[in-house]
Design a protein around this motif. Structure first.
Motif, PDB file in Angstrom:
ATOM      1  N   HIS A  90      24.970  23.293  23.003  1.00 61.90           N
ATOM      2  CA  HIS A  90      25.457  21.914  23.091  1.00 61.90           C
ATOM      3  C   HIS A  90      26.946  21.917  22.770  1.00 61.90           C
ATOM      4  O   HIS A  90      27.375  22.514  21.774  1.00 61.90           O
ATOM      5  N   TYR A  91      27.710  21.241  23.614  1.00 62.35           N
ATOM      6  CA  TYR A  91      29.157  21.210  23.459  1.00 62.35           C
ATOM      7  C   TYR A  91      29.617  19.805  23.135  1.00 62.35           C
ATOM      8  O   TYR A  91      29.044  18.820  23.605  1.00 62.35           O
TER       9      TYR A  91
ATOM     10  N   SER B  49      28.250  14.635  22.898  1.00 64.58           N
ATOM     11  CA  SER B  49      27.751  15.999  23.043  1.00 64.58           C
ATOM     12  C   SER B  49      26.851  16.135  24.268  1.00 64.58           C
ATOM     13  O   SER B  49      26.065  15.243  24.570  1.00 64.58           O
ATOM     14  N   LEU B  50      26.989  17.265  24.973  1.00 58.13           N
ATOM     15  CA  LEU B  50      26.139  17.548  26.131  1.00 58.13           C
ATOM     16  C   LEU B  50      25.671  18.998  26.093  1.00 58.13           C
ATOM     17  O   LEU B  50      26.414  19.891  25.686  1.00 58.13           O
ATOM     18  N   CYS B  51      24.460  19.189  26.558  1.00 61.06           N
ATOM     19  CA  CYS B  51      23.902  20.521  26.736  1.00 61.06           C
ATOM     20  C   CYS B  51      24.569  21.164  27.955  1.00 61.06           C
ATOM     21  O   CYS B  51      24.922  20.475  28.919  1.00 61.06           O
ATOM     22  N   ALA B  52      24.711  22.483  27.929  1.00 57.39           N
ATOM     23  CA  ALA B  52      25.304  23.192  29.062  1.00 57.39           C
ATOM     24  C   ALA B  52      24.565  22.880  30.356  1.00 57.39           C
ATOM     25  O   ALA B  52      25.182  22.718  31.410  1.00 57.39           O
ATOM     26  N   CYS B  53      23.246  22.756  30.273  1.00 52.69           N
ATOM     27  CA  CYS B  53      22.464  22.473  31.485  1.00 52.69           C
ATOM     28  C   CYS B  53      22.840  21.117  32.083  1.00 52.69           C
ATOM     29  O   CYS B  53      22.856  20.953  33.303  1.00 52.69           O
TER      30      CYS B  53
ATOM     31  N   VAL C 208      36.920  22.249  22.275  1.00 56.25           N
ATOM     32  CA  VAL C 208      35.486  21.970  22.139  1.00 56.25           C
ATOM     33  C   VAL C 208      34.879  22.882  21.079  1.00 56.25           C
ATOM     34  O   VAL C 208      35.433  23.928  20.743  1.00 56.25           O
ATOM     35  N   GLU C 209      33.739  22.450  20.572  1.00 53.88           N
ATOM     36  CA  GLU C 209      32.953  23.287  19.668  1.00 53.88           C
ATOM     37  C   GLU C 209      31.532  23.334  20.195  1.00 53.88           C
ATOM     38  O   GLU C 209      31.084  22.415  20.887  1.00 53.88           O
ATOM     39  N   VAL C 210      30.852  24.421  19.879  1.00 54.70           N
ATOM     40  CA  VAL C 210      29.505  24.648  20.385  1.00 54.70           C
ATOM     41  C   VAL C 210      28.526  24.693  19.230  1.00 54.70           C
ATOM     42  O   VAL C 210      28.833  25.210  18.159  1.00 54.70           O
TER      43      VAL C 210
END
Length: 107
Positions: A69-70, A29-33, A59-61
């Protein structure tokens, strides 16, 4: 095999930036930033790409406060690989079986 669904997934994957996003998310998982750090485009462009991937079921958010977070959808990789295997391997296996049967008859 659902050809419409597979076509939608392939269409979503048919962009180099989205392929890179999937590659980045394959590590977790990663944050959009943090995703944005890997690209030379703006947050609205990332948002567009993520919506395409989300709509395709790739993907799921998860929203945590103001952060998105994706992550890859758990079932996506398995289902996608199975679909691609059915699409490409089934005809090859059938052809291989026919060749074996022909060889045995010719003996």
């Amino acid at each position: 095999m659902d050809y419409e669904e597979l076509a939608g997934v392939l269409k979503a994957l048919a962009d180099p930036n989205r392929l890179k996003i999937i590659d980045l998310l394959s590590g977790g998982s990663l944050c959009a930033c943090h995703l944005l750090d890997h690209f030379a485009f703006t947050q609205p462009t990332l948002s567009h790409h993520m919506k395409v991937l989300e709509k395709a079921g790739i993907v799921e958010v998860t929203k945590e406060g103001t952060w998105h977070h994706y992550q890859l959808t758990e079932s996506f990789v398995t289902e996608f690989m199975e679909s691609i295997g059915q699409l490409f391997l089934a005809p090859a296996q059938a052809s291989s079986k026919k060749t074996s049967e022909t060889d045995e008859r010719n003996r």
